[in-house]
Write a protein that holds these residues in place. Structure first.
Motif, PDB file in Angstrom:
ATOM      1  N   ASP A   1     -10.800  -0.844  -2.560  1.00 43.93           N
ATOM      2  CA  ASP A   1     -10.442   0.300  -3.411  1.00 43.93           C
ATOM      3  C   ASP A   1      -9.139   0.064  -4.168  1.00 43.93           C
ATOM      4  OD1 ASP A   1     -12.687   1.691  -2.623  1.00 43.93           O
ATOM      5  OD2 ASP A   1     -11.654   2.870  -1.086  1.00 43.93           O
TER       6      ASP A   1
ATOM      7  N   ALA B   1      -4.705   5.469  -1.031  1.00 45.68           N
ATOM      8  CA  ALA B   1      -5.395   5.081   0.201  1.00 45.68           C
ATOM      9  C   ALA B   1      -4.452   4.836   1.366  1.00 45.68           C
ATOM     10  CB  ALA B   1      -6.233   3.826  -0.046  1.00 45.68           C
TER      11      ALA B   1
ATOM     12  N   THR C   1      -2.096   1.457   7.306  1.00 47.97           N
ATOM     13  CA  THR C   1      -1.484   2.753   7.607  1.00 47.97           C
ATOM     14  C   THR C   1      -0.611   2.664   8.853  1.00 47.97           C
ATOM     15  OG1 THR C   1      -3.396   3.865   6.622  1.00 47.97           O
ATOM     16  CG2 THR C   1      -1.963   5.188   8.044  1.00 47.97           C
TER      17      THR C   1
ATOM     18  N   THR D   1       0.265   4.507  -2.400  1.00 47.56           N
ATOM     19  CA  THR D   1      -1.047   4.495  -3.044  1.00 47.56           C
ATOM     20  C   THR D   1      -1.924   5.603  -2.456  1.00 47.56           C
ATOM     21  OG1 THR D   1      -2.011   2.956  -1.437  1.00 47.56           O
ATOM     22  CG2 THR D   1      -0.889   1.996  -3.349  1.00 47.56           C
TER      23      THR D   1
ATOM     24  N   ARG E   1      -5.236   6.245   4.868  1.00 44.57           N
ATOM     25  CA  ARG E   1      -6.557   6.032   5.469  1.00 44.57           C
ATOM     26  C   ARG E   1      -6.955   4.554   5.405  1.00 44.57           C
ATOM     27  NH1 ARG E   1      -9.370   5.799   0.642  1.00 44.57           N
ATOM     28  NH2 ARG E   1      -8.550   7.086  -1.063  1.00 44.57           N
ATOM     29  N   ALA E   2      -5.964   3.708   5.635  1.00 45.48           N
ATOM     30  CA  ALA E   2      -6.189   2.270   5.451  1.00 45.48           C
ATOM     31  C   ALA E   2      -6.085   1.492   6.748  1.00 45.48           C
ATOM     32  CB  ALA E   2      -5.211   1.727   4.416  1.00 45.48           C
TER      33      ALA E   2
ATOM     34  N   ILE F   1      -5.911  -1.047  -2.805  1.00 44.84           N
ATOM     35  CA  ILE F   1      -4.629  -0.704  -2.182  1.00 44.84           C
ATOM     36  C   ILE F   1      -3.570  -1.790  -2.375  1.00 44.84           C
ATOM     37  CG2 ILE F   1      -5.117  -1.672   0.104  1.00 44.84           C
ATOM     38  CD1 ILE F   1      -3.775   0.849   1.282  1.00 44.84           C
TER      39      ILE F   1
ATOM     40  N   ARG G   1     -11.957  -1.629   3.525  1.00 44.82           N
ATOM     41  CA  ARG G   1     -12.446  -0.670   2.531  1.00 44.82           C
ATOM     42  C   ARG G   1     -11.330  -0.320   1.545  1.00 44.82           C
ATOM     43  NH1 ARG G   1     -13.944   3.080   5.720  1.00 44.82           N
ATOM     44  NH2 ARG G   1     -16.183   2.627   5.770  1.00 44.82           N
ATOM     45  N   SER G   2     -10.131  -0.113   2.068  1.00 42.43           N
ATOM     46  CA  SER G   2      -9.010   0.243   1.203  1.00 42.43           C
ATOM     47  C   SER G   2      -8.644  -0.911   0.269  1.00 42.43           C
ATOM     48  CB  SER G   2      -7.792   0.647   2.039  1.00 42.43           C
ATOM     49  OG  SER G   2      -7.159  -0.473   2.628  1.00 42.43           O
ATOM     50  N   LYS G   3      -8.787  -2.147   0.723  1.00 44.29           N
ATOM     51  CA  LYS G   3      -8.496  -3.278  -0.143  1.00 44.29           C
ATOM     52  C   LYS G   3      -9.496  -3.341  -1.302  1.00 44.29           C
ATOM     53  CE  LYS G   3      -6.020  -6.255   3.129  1.00 44.29           C
ATOM     54  NZ  LYS G   3      -4.841  -6.560   2.292  1.00 44.29           N
TER      55      LYS G   3
ATOM     56  N   GLY H   1       0.774  -1.233   0.000  1.00 43.75           N
ATOM     57  CA  GLY H   1       0.000   0.000   0.000  1.00 43.75           C
ATOM     58  C   GLY H   1       0.798   1.272   0.000  1.00 43.75           C
TER      59      GLY H   1
ATOM     60  N   ASP I   1     -11.513   0.144   7.990  1.00 47.45           N
ATOM     61  CA  ASP I   1     -10.795   1.027   7.064  1.00 47.45           C
ATOM     62  C   ASP I   1      -9.856   0.234   6.165  1.00 47.45           C
ATOM     63  OD1 ASP I   1     -12.102   3.180   8.159  1.00 47.45           O
ATOM     64  OD2 ASP I   1     -10.448   3.761   9.478  1.00 47.45           O
TER      65      ASP I   1
END
Length: 298
Positions: free
Chosen positions: A266, A119, A127, A117, A122-123, A268, A262-264, A114, A259
């Motif tokens: 999207d 995201a 993060t 990237t 906010r992952a 990431i 969600r990022s995956k 990630g 979070d």
């Protein structure tokens, strides 16, 4: 001297298994940090130097890293941590100090894909894991972060549902493809870096598996290997939140999972190109045949 943290976990345990075979051939000694040495068979305890306690504790890592040349680092799950920072960077601060004090040369850590990237900031757990990498790299130690996607082995948590109902769940769109890797391949990558310490500086080592798959692809492969229909059922993020909360996981950690997932979805995990260097060998079909099928049939 190589120090292994989290040696009873699914990755750390495999790292230790590889090093028990390979380290003596290279004149390497092994030390482990473990809360309960009783989890090791007597034959294993006789071959490693055991430091009892948590690798988030100042006195424990001070003792364990004395004379160490390399460390395998993994932040353990902390379901009730007050924040993601406490679970990752906060947990690692004692070790980061000890790396410097004892002149540890090389550290290999388990982290996430990630970095770089959109995201990445906010992952959730991703993060926080990347921030922990920065903390360790900032000590000046030679550091390699194993940048991992989701683990195939996570499906073992759903063995009962797969066996009894023919269903597995996740939060990703059914047709979104992404990399996935086995914990065994991640451990092998870690062991290789720990044994061959010719590398310097800091950086990431992606472990991407050999192919990108969607949940629908995985359902098809599981159906073929298990000889019965297996279907994918998409779980909402709110259902995921409720499931973690129901198991007593703290709010900050639950939000981190929401979070991250969600990022995956999207994308990431899709920021690194697969090459011969980043592709790990075990296919999902092979993992299903060797690991999932015996677990379902047990």
């Amino acid at each position: 001297m190589i120090v292994i943290t989290a040696p009873t976990g699914q990755i750390g345990g495999r790292v230790m298994g590889i090093l028990l075979d390979e380290a003596p051939k290279r004149g390497e000694e092994l030390r482990v940090i473990v809360r309960d040495p009783g989890k090791f068979p007597d034959a294993v305890r006789a071959r490693v130097d055991v430091v009892t306690g948590s690798h988030g504790d100042d006195e424990v890592v001070d003792q364990a890293f004395a004379g160490a040349d390399a460390v395998f680092w993994l932040a353990p799950p902390h379901p009730r941590a007050p924040s993601l920072d406490a679970a990752y960077s906060g947990f690692a601060r004692a070790a980061a100090k000890a790396f410097t004090v004892h002149g540890v040369g090389h550290v290999v850590g388990v982290s996430a894909l990630g970095r770089g990237t959109p995201a990445a900031g906010r992952a959730g757990h991703v993060t926080a894991s990347l921030a922990m990498d920065d903390l360790i790299a900032g000590t000046g130690v030679a550091y390699r972060a194993l940048a991992c996607p989701s683990f195939m082995d996570n499906l073992l948590r759903q063995v009962a549902s797969i066996r009894d109902d023919g269903v597995f769940t996740d939060t990703a769109a059914a047709d979104r493809t992404a990399p996935t890797a086995t914990t065994g391949d991640i451990a092998a990558a870690a062991a290789g870096l720990l044994l061959d310490r010719s590398w310097t500086g800091t950086g990431e080592v992606p472990v991407l598996g050999p192919e990108d798959l969607s949940a629908n692809d995985m359902a098809r492969i599981m159906s073929e290997v298990l000889g019965r229909p297996i279907r994918y059922q998409r779980q909402s993020l709110e259902d995921l939140r409720a499931a973690f909360t129901g198991r007593g996981v703290g709010d900050a950690i639950v939000q981190g999972y929401v979070d991250m997932m969600r990022s995956k979805d999207d994308g990431i995990d899709e920021g690194v190109r697969r090459t011969p260097e980043t592709a790990s060998p075990t296919t999902f079909r092979q993992w299903c045949e060797e690991v999932l099928k015996p677990a379902v049939q047990a």
